[in-house]
Write an enzyme that holds these catalytic residues in place. Structure first.
Site, short mmCIF file in Angstrom:
data_model
loop_
_atom_site.label_atom_id
_atom_site.label_comp_id
_atom_site.label_asym_id
_atom_site.label_seq_id
_atom_site.Cartn_x
_atom_site.Cartn_y
_atom_site.Cartn_z
N ARG A 218 24.59 39.50 -20.84
CA ARG A 218 24.05 40.54 -21.58
C ARG A 218 22.89 40.39 -22.28
NH1 ARG A 218 27.52 42.59 -26.62
NH2 ARG A 218 27.71 40.61 -27.48
N TYR A 354 24.57 30.56 -39.32
CA TYR A 354 23.58 30.63 -38.07
C TYR A 354 22.32 29.73 -38.19
CZ TYR A 354 20.82 33.12 -34.38
OH TYR A 354 20.04 33.64 -33.44
#
Length: 450
Positions: A218, A354
């Protein structure tokens, strides 16, 4: 689903356009993106520079052969599709006047979504202090011009090594085209003398190649698979078993194969390499796209949350590459493209894990690109660092924060997953054999992170 950018549509209509102009609001325009069969540039391209050089001669010949209409003067009554300025002969800051003299009148005649490309030489290769200053100045000029342009126009810098000017043609063509719609204010370094892919079909530059894309079920990963497939590659779509349904749909759509594997598994790299070898005869392109976020302020981040992000986004790449870069993995002349993030360059509140992982990805690019063994095999390693991209993840950001993220860039809008995919496809092509160790931000020249 990503939420559409209704603001851009609103300010390009009658009332919205007048209202935005009156209030001084951002006025983004729909960007010119690639469509099959489109011309390399949207209008004539002015080519000029400082003296006659091998670079400008090669670019003129190559651009003409690619179907670009060139002009050496600013035309009357016609908007320019782009400007290419060669400053490879600049040896002192005084020579930068040639750049100003070429660009200043041309900028007033640029069409919508036009392109400015400045070509120079690597500052580190300069033979004198004034020469190094002149070369380094090109970065500041180009980035400033990018911030001055309007109506979807962009400006980027290409640095070439003496004697390898011809290798810059593929990069210049990419930057003139709709494929680089959301690439702005970036520096591309063309460094080696490896042969380019003369004669390759520009519509299918990856024909005959086998590409692996992780995280392909996706979002950005799915668009990477679609774009590589569009460009002719046979794509192996990789994602976790839990995403098996959507993974199969993407693989079927692009005419590739699906491989359900968790990238953090110890044998993930070996399974991917074996799949590509047994099902498709080998492996030419690897795109490390799989990634997760577990956002928290560092003070509230526990060890488990921290480890999961580092494991998926960074450590898994190292483990997989033990197999993917082995002799029976990625073929000689192969391409590896990693997905970093602007958070890995500028940092971001609540994203320390992150940002650490994505900055680490840039470190991987630096390390692999300098690996003499990989260089000898002709394997290039580059990365893209997306900024604000319209995805399911960014659609969940609160409205006010999302709008700020969208508008704080030179193009005043978010990018699309295909914008990231186009830059990855650019790195994957044989024509970019001379480009390695480069990290390009696909962020519309975000005001965050320079």
């Amino acid at each position: 689903m990503a939420r559409p950018d209704g603001y851009t549509a609103f300010v390009n209509g009658g009332l919205g356009k007048r209202l935005a102009a009156t209030l001084g609001l951002p006025q983004p325009v729909p960007l010119r993106r690639h469509s099959p069969g489109a011309a390399p540039a949207d209008g004539p391209v002015l080519v000029g520079g400082h003296a006659d050089t091998p670079a400008i001669a090669g670019l003129r010949a190559g651009l003409t052969a690619a179907g670009v209409t060139l002009t050496e003067t600013v035309p009357e009554g016609i908007r320019l599709g782009g400007v290419v300025v060669d400053l490879t002969a600049a040896v002192t800051p005084a020579d930068l006047e040639s750049l100003r003299a070429t660009l200043a009148p041309a900028l007033k005649r640029l069409g919508r979504c036009a392109r400015v490309v400045v070509v120079g030489r690597h500052p580190a290769d300069a033979s004198s202090v004034p020469e190094r200053a002149a070369r380094r100045a090109l970065e500041g000029i180009t980035r400033s011009v990018g911030k001055e342009l309007r109506a979807g126009a962009t400006a980027n810098l290409v640095l070439v090594t003496e004697g390898t000017e011809a290798a810059a043609l593929g990069t210049v063509l990419f930057l003139l085209s709709g494929r680089s719609a959301y690439v702005d204010g970036q520096v591309f370094r063309v460094g080696s003398d490896r042969a380019t892919a003369d004669g390759a079909d520009p519509e299918r530059p990856l024909a005959g190649k086998v590409a692996v894309v992780t995280g392909a079920a996706r979002g950005i990963g799915a668009d990477i698979a679609r774009t590589l497939g569009r460009d002719g590659a046979t794509v192996v779509c990789v994602d976790v078993p839990a995403a098996g349904g959507s993974l199969a749909a993407v693989a079927n759509e692009v005419g590739g194969t699906a491989l359900q594997v968790d990238v953090t598994a110890d044998d993930a790299g070996a399974r991917i390499a074996a799949h590509a070898r047994t099902r498709h005869g080998g492996l030419d392109v690897v795109v490390h796209n799989a990634g997760i976020t577990r956002d928290r302020l560092l003070a509230n981040t526990d060890a488990e949350r921290w480890a999961s992000v580092l494991d998926v986004n960074l450590l898994s790449i190292l483990r997989m590459n033990e197999a993917l870069l082995a002799a029976d993995g990625l073929r000689d002349g192969g391409r590896m493209v990693l997905v970093s993030s602007i958070a890995g360059i500028a940092g971001n509140r609540g994203q320390s894990s992150y940002a650490a992982s994505k900055a680490g990805v840039i470190g991987l690019v630096d390390g692999y690109a300098a690996d003499e063994g990989l260089v000898a095999r002709g394997i290039t390693v580059n990365a893209v660092a997306p900024g604000f991209i319209e995805t399911e993840m960014t659609a969940r950001i609160p409205l006010a924060t999302r709008e700020i993220g969208r508008r704080l860039n030179s193009l005043a809008q978010g990018g699309l997953p295909v914008d990231v995919a186009e830059t990855i496809a650019f790195f994957a092509a044989d024509a970019q054999a001379a480009v390695s160790g480069t990290v390009v931000r696909v962020c519309g020249q975000s005001l965050l992170g320079a």
